[in-house]
Design a protein around this motif. Structure first.
Motif, short mmCIF file in Angstrom:
data_model
loop_
_atom_site.label_atom_id
_atom_site.label_comp_id
_atom_site.label_asym_id
_atom_site.label_seq_id
_atom_site.Cartn_x
_atom_site.Cartn_y
_atom_site.Cartn_z
N LEU A 59 -121.63 -23.19 3.91
CA LEU A 59 -122.26 -22.40 2.86
C LEU A 59 -121.83 -20.94 2.95
N PRO A 60 -121.72 -20.26 1.81
CA PRO A 60 -121.34 -18.85 1.84
C PRO A 60 -122.46 -17.99 2.41
N GLU A 61 -122.08 -17.01 3.19
CA GLU A 61 -123.05 -16.10 3.80
C GLU A 61 -122.65 -14.65 3.51
N LEU A 62 -123.63 -13.78 3.57
CA LEU A 62 -123.33 -12.36 3.41
C LEU A 62 -122.44 -11.89 4.56
N PRO A 63 -121.54 -10.96 4.29
CA PRO A 63 -120.64 -10.47 5.34
C PRO A 63 -121.34 -9.45 6.25
N GLU A 64 -120.60 -9.01 7.24
CA GLU A 64 -121.05 -7.92 8.10
C GLU A 64 -120.86 -6.61 7.34
N PRO A 65 -121.85 -5.72 7.35
CA PRO A 65 -121.65 -4.40 6.74
C PRO A 65 -120.72 -3.55 7.61
N ASP A 66 -120.29 -2.46 7.05
CA ASP A 66 -119.47 -1.50 7.79
C ASP A 66 -120.18 -1.12 9.09
N GLY A 67 -119.45 -1.09 10.18
CA GLY A 67 -120.02 -0.79 11.49
C GLY A 67 -120.72 0.54 11.59
N GLU A 68 -120.38 1.49 10.72
CA GLU A 68 -121.04 2.80 10.76
C GLU A 68 -122.38 2.79 10.04
N LEU A 69 -122.69 1.69 9.33
CA LEU A 69 -123.95 1.58 8.60
C LEU A 69 -125.04 0.90 9.44
N VAL A 70 -124.63 0.06 10.40
CA VAL A 70 -125.60 -0.71 11.18
C VAL A 70 -125.53 -0.35 12.66
N THR A 71 -126.63 -0.65 13.36
CA THR A 71 -126.71 -0.33 14.79
C THR A 71 -126.23 -1.46 15.69
N ARG A 72 -126.09 -2.66 15.11
CA ARG A 72 -125.68 -3.82 15.89
C ARG A 72 -125.12 -4.87 14.95
N ALA A 73 -124.59 -5.94 15.50
CA ALA A 73 -124.09 -7.04 14.68
C ALA A 73 -125.25 -7.69 13.93
N VAL A 74 -124.95 -8.25 12.79
CA VAL A 74 -125.94 -8.95 11.98
C VAL A 74 -126.45 -10.17 12.74
N HIS A 75 -127.74 -10.45 12.61
CA HIS A 75 -128.33 -11.67 13.16
C HIS A 75 -128.38 -12.69 12.04
N ARG A 76 -128.01 -13.92 12.36
CA ARG A 76 -128.00 -15.00 11.37
C ARG A 76 -128.71 -16.22 11.94
N TRP A 77 -129.52 -16.87 11.08
CA TRP A 77 -130.19 -18.10 11.47
C TRP A 77 -130.10 -19.08 10.32
N ARG A 78 -130.16 -20.35 10.64
CA ARG A 78 -130.14 -21.43 9.64
C ARG A 78 -131.34 -22.32 9.92
N PHE A 79 -132.10 -22.64 8.86
CA PHE A 79 -133.29 -23.47 9.00
C PHE A 79 -133.25 -24.61 7.98
N GLU A 80 -133.81 -25.73 8.35
CA GLU A 80 -133.97 -26.87 7.45
C GLU A 80 -135.44 -26.93 7.02
N SER A 81 -135.68 -27.05 5.74
CA SER A 81 -137.04 -27.16 5.24
C SER A 81 -137.62 -28.51 5.64
N VAL A 82 -138.85 -28.48 6.17
CA VAL A 82 -139.51 -29.72 6.55
C VAL A 82 -140.81 -29.93 5.78
N ARG A 83 -141.29 -28.85 5.14
CA ARG A 83 -142.54 -28.96 4.39
C ARG A 83 -142.71 -27.73 3.49
N ALA A 84 -143.17 -27.97 2.27
CA ALA A 84 -143.47 -26.89 1.34
C ALA A 84 -144.84 -27.16 0.74
N ASP A 85 -145.73 -26.22 0.88
CA ASP A 85 -147.10 -26.38 0.35
C ASP A 85 -147.24 -25.68 -0.98
#
Length: 85
Positions: A59-85
């Motif tokens: 799946l397409p994901e957002l890229p890393e921003p310019d290193g001078e804009l952020v304090t660290r590397a981007v954190h990325r997680w992937r989740f599977e939906s198991v329930r929606a109320d």
């Protein structure tokens, strides 16, 4: 199956609005089912995209921003939906 991709970055102090604008401008080559953008203290920005896809789909994901804009590397997680109320 619904898969949610989470992208979280922390801006250099005082540049949270710039990071938020940068994230909002980023276009993906495919449209997710839903896309939502959040902000939090300490100049953090979170983007969640929802996809109708298998958990391990390429799946397409957002890229890393310019290193001078952020304090660290981007954190990325992937989740599977198991329930929606």
């Amino acid at each position: 199956m619904t898969v949610a991709l989470m992208w979280e970055a922390r801006a250099v102090p005082g540049r949270g609005a710039e990071l938020l604008a940068w994230a909002a401008e980023q276009r993906l080559p495919e449209q997710p089912l839903r896309r939502e953008t959040f902000r939090a203290p300490q100049d953090r920005v979170l983007v969640i995209t929802w996809w109708d896809a298998a958990y391990d789909a390429d799946l397409p994901e957002l890229p890393e921003p310019d290193g001078e804009l952020v304090t660290r590397a981007v954190h990325r997680w992937r989740f599977e939906s198991v329930r929606a109320d």
